[in-house]
Scaffold this active site. Sequence first.
Site, PDB file in Angstrom:
ATOM      1  N   LYS A   2      44.972  22.610 -30.833  1.00 46.21           N
ATOM      2  CA  LYS A   2      44.417  23.196 -32.054  1.00 46.21           C
ATOM      3  C   LYS A   2      43.748  24.538 -31.783  1.00 46.21           C
ATOM      4  CE  LYS A   2      42.976  18.654 -33.784  1.00 46.21           C
ATOM      5  NZ  LYS A   2      41.766  17.836 -34.073  1.00 46.21           N
ATOM      6  N   GLY A   3      43.325  24.753 -30.543  1.00 41.96           N
ATOM      7  CA  GLY A   3      42.393  25.841 -30.228  1.00 41.96           C
ATOM      8  C   GLY A   3      42.816  27.248 -30.600  1.00 41.96           C
ATOM      9  N   GLU A  38      47.731  31.221 -26.568  1.00 44.47           N
ATOM     10  CA  GLU A  38      46.771  30.190 -26.125  1.00 44.47           C
ATOM     11  C   GLU A  38      45.346  30.648 -26.416  1.00 44.47           C
ATOM     12  OE1 GLU A  38      45.974  27.386 -25.187  1.00 44.47           O
ATOM     13  OE2 GLU A  38      47.037  26.593 -23.457  1.00 44.47           O
ATOM     14  N   ASP A  39      44.457  29.693 -26.641  1.00 42.54           N
ATOM     15  CA  ASP A  39      43.051  30.031 -26.777  1.00 42.54           C
ATOM     16  C   ASP A  39      42.448  30.407 -25.422  1.00 42.54           C
ATOM     17  OD1 ASP A  39      43.327  27.440 -25.789  1.00 42.54           O
ATOM     18  OD2 ASP A  39      41.867  26.533 -27.155  1.00 42.54           O
ATOM     19  N   ASP A  92      42.518  27.798 -18.244  1.00 45.33           N
ATOM     20  CA  ASP A  92      41.497  27.305 -17.314  1.00 45.33           C
ATOM     21  C   ASP A  92      42.172  27.061 -15.956  1.00 45.33           C
ATOM     22  OD1 ASP A  92      39.290  26.079 -16.177  1.00 45.33           O
ATOM     23  OD2 ASP A  92      39.287  24.343 -17.477  1.00 45.33           O
ATOM     24  N   LYS A 114      39.774  31.879 -17.434  1.00 45.97           N
ATOM     25  CA  LYS A 114      38.751  31.552 -16.434  1.00 45.97           C
ATOM     26  C   LYS A 114      39.380  31.724 -15.051  1.00 45.97           C
ATOM     27  CE  LYS A 114      36.319  27.957 -19.111  1.00 45.97           C
ATOM     28  NZ  LYS A 114      36.079  26.505 -19.229  1.00 45.97           N
ATOM     29  N   VAL A 169      33.231  26.940 -23.297  1.00 46.02           N
ATOM     30  CA  VAL A 169      33.007  27.800 -24.456  1.00 46.02           C
ATOM     31  C   VAL A 169      33.545  27.165 -25.739  1.00 46.02           C
ATOM     32  CG1 VAL A 169      32.860  29.979 -23.192  1.00 46.02           C
ATOM     33  CG2 VAL A 169      35.102  29.134 -23.911  1.00 46.02           C
ATOM     34  N   ASP A 216      36.673  24.108 -29.344  1.00 51.28           N
ATOM     35  CA  ASP A 216      35.702  23.062 -29.676  1.00 51.28           C
ATOM     36  C   ASP A 216      35.082  22.455 -28.430  1.00 51.28           C
ATOM     37  OD1 ASP A 216      38.046  21.701 -28.717  1.00 51.28           O
ATOM     38  OD2 ASP A 216      37.238  19.851 -29.541  1.00 51.28           O
TER      39      ASP A 216
HETATM   40  P1  5GP Z   1      44.252  24.346 -18.453  1.00 48.82           P
HETATM   41  O1  5GP Z   1      45.477  23.510 -18.594  1.00 48.82           O
HETATM   42  O2  5GP Z   1      44.532  25.797 -18.195  1.00 48.82           O
HETATM   43  O3  5GP Z   1      43.288  23.755 -17.457  1.00 48.82           O
HETATM   44  O4  5GP Z   1      43.472  24.223 -19.788  1.00 48.82           O
HETATM   45  C1  5GP Z   1      43.877  24.814 -20.951  1.00 48.82           C
HETATM   46  C2  5GP Z   1      43.252  24.097 -22.118  1.00 48.82           C
HETATM   47  O5  5GP Z   1      41.993  23.535 -21.764  1.00 48.82           O
HETATM   48  C3  5GP Z   1      42.965  25.028 -23.234  1.00 48.82           C
HETATM   49  O6  5GP Z   1      44.050  25.167 -24.106  1.00 48.82           O
HETATM   50  C4  5GP Z   1      41.792  24.356 -23.902  1.00 48.82           C
HETATM   51  O7  5GP Z   1      42.254  23.394 -24.818  1.00 48.82           O
HETATM   52  C5  5GP Z   1      41.078  23.642 -22.802  1.00 48.82           C
HETATM   53  N1  5GP Z   1      39.878  24.343 -22.300  1.00 48.82           N
HETATM   54  C6  5GP Z   1      39.687  24.810 -21.052  1.00 48.82           C
HETATM   55  N2  5GP Z   1      38.467  25.372 -20.926  1.00 48.82           N
HETATM   56  C7  5GP Z   1      37.891  25.284 -22.138  1.00 48.82           C
HETATM   57  C8  5GP Z   1      36.611  25.711 -22.672  1.00 48.82           C
HETATM   58  O8  5GP Z   1      35.748  26.288 -22.009  1.00 48.82           O
HETATM   59  N3  5GP Z   1      36.381  25.405 -23.970  1.00 48.82           N
HETATM   60  C9  5GP Z   1      37.302  24.749 -24.746  1.00 48.82           C
HETATM   61  N4  5GP Z   1      36.972  24.510 -25.999  1.00 48.82           N
HETATM   62  N5  5GP Z   1      38.506  24.361 -24.291  1.00 48.82           N
HETATM   63  C10 5GP Z   1      38.795  24.625 -23.005  1.00 48.82           C
END
Ligand code: 5GP
Length: 177
Positions: free
Chosen positions: A43-44, A99-100, A103, A131, A153, A159
């Site tokens: 949703k982000g 993407e929002d 991470d 990040k 965040v 969220d």
């Molecule tokens: P990754 O797969 O890169 O570890 O994570 C990506 C997803 O993790 C993002 O699309 C998001 O949904 C969530 N996410 C990672 N860090 C944050 C954060 O600081 N805040 C929020 N709200 N979502 C995050």
Amino acid sequence: MSDAAPPVLISESEIAARVEELARQISADYQDKGDLVLIGVLKGAFIFLADLSRQLTIPRTIEFIAVSSYENSSVSSGAVRLVMDVRGNIEGRHVLIVEDIVDTGRTLEYLIGMLESHGPASIRTCALLHKPGSTEVEVDINYVGFGIGGEWVVGYGLDYAEHNRTLPYIGKVKPSD
Ligand code: 5GP
């Protein structure tokens, strides 16, 4: 956690200015390529996608995809699960994943692999936030809004356990709040 306003990390005006720059850059890069398919990751990314897409000056269509990896937690489970696939045909088309936040990079890596199997002409990636200190898998992010630290965040679509998604700025919360 409470719904008290979290401290500001990136203000509404900073976001607006950066989204405008990203839209200008993407419009220039795709100027001669024809129709671009923007795939927003639910949703982000819904607010970022809405603002970004409306400022592009090239032909574009919108798709959504939904994945889940955190399951109401602030710690990645490591496994990405497809919740909703794209509806439209992306074969032979230029795709930009919107993407929002990136991470560990696992979600984006999964999405690129999954969407490649649909046979698009190209795939690029755009994330409002990154990040860099949390990277576990290296993925190319072609367009990045802001690099941030490891804090959790919220706001502008993001969220914490469904709280604060509609905050107009990016705020930081402690997951224990
Ligand atoms: P990754 O797969 O890169 O570890 O994570 C990506 C997803 O993790 C993002 O699309 C998001 O949904 C969530 N996410 C990672 N860090 C944050 C954060 O600081 N805040 C929020 N709200 N979502 C995050």
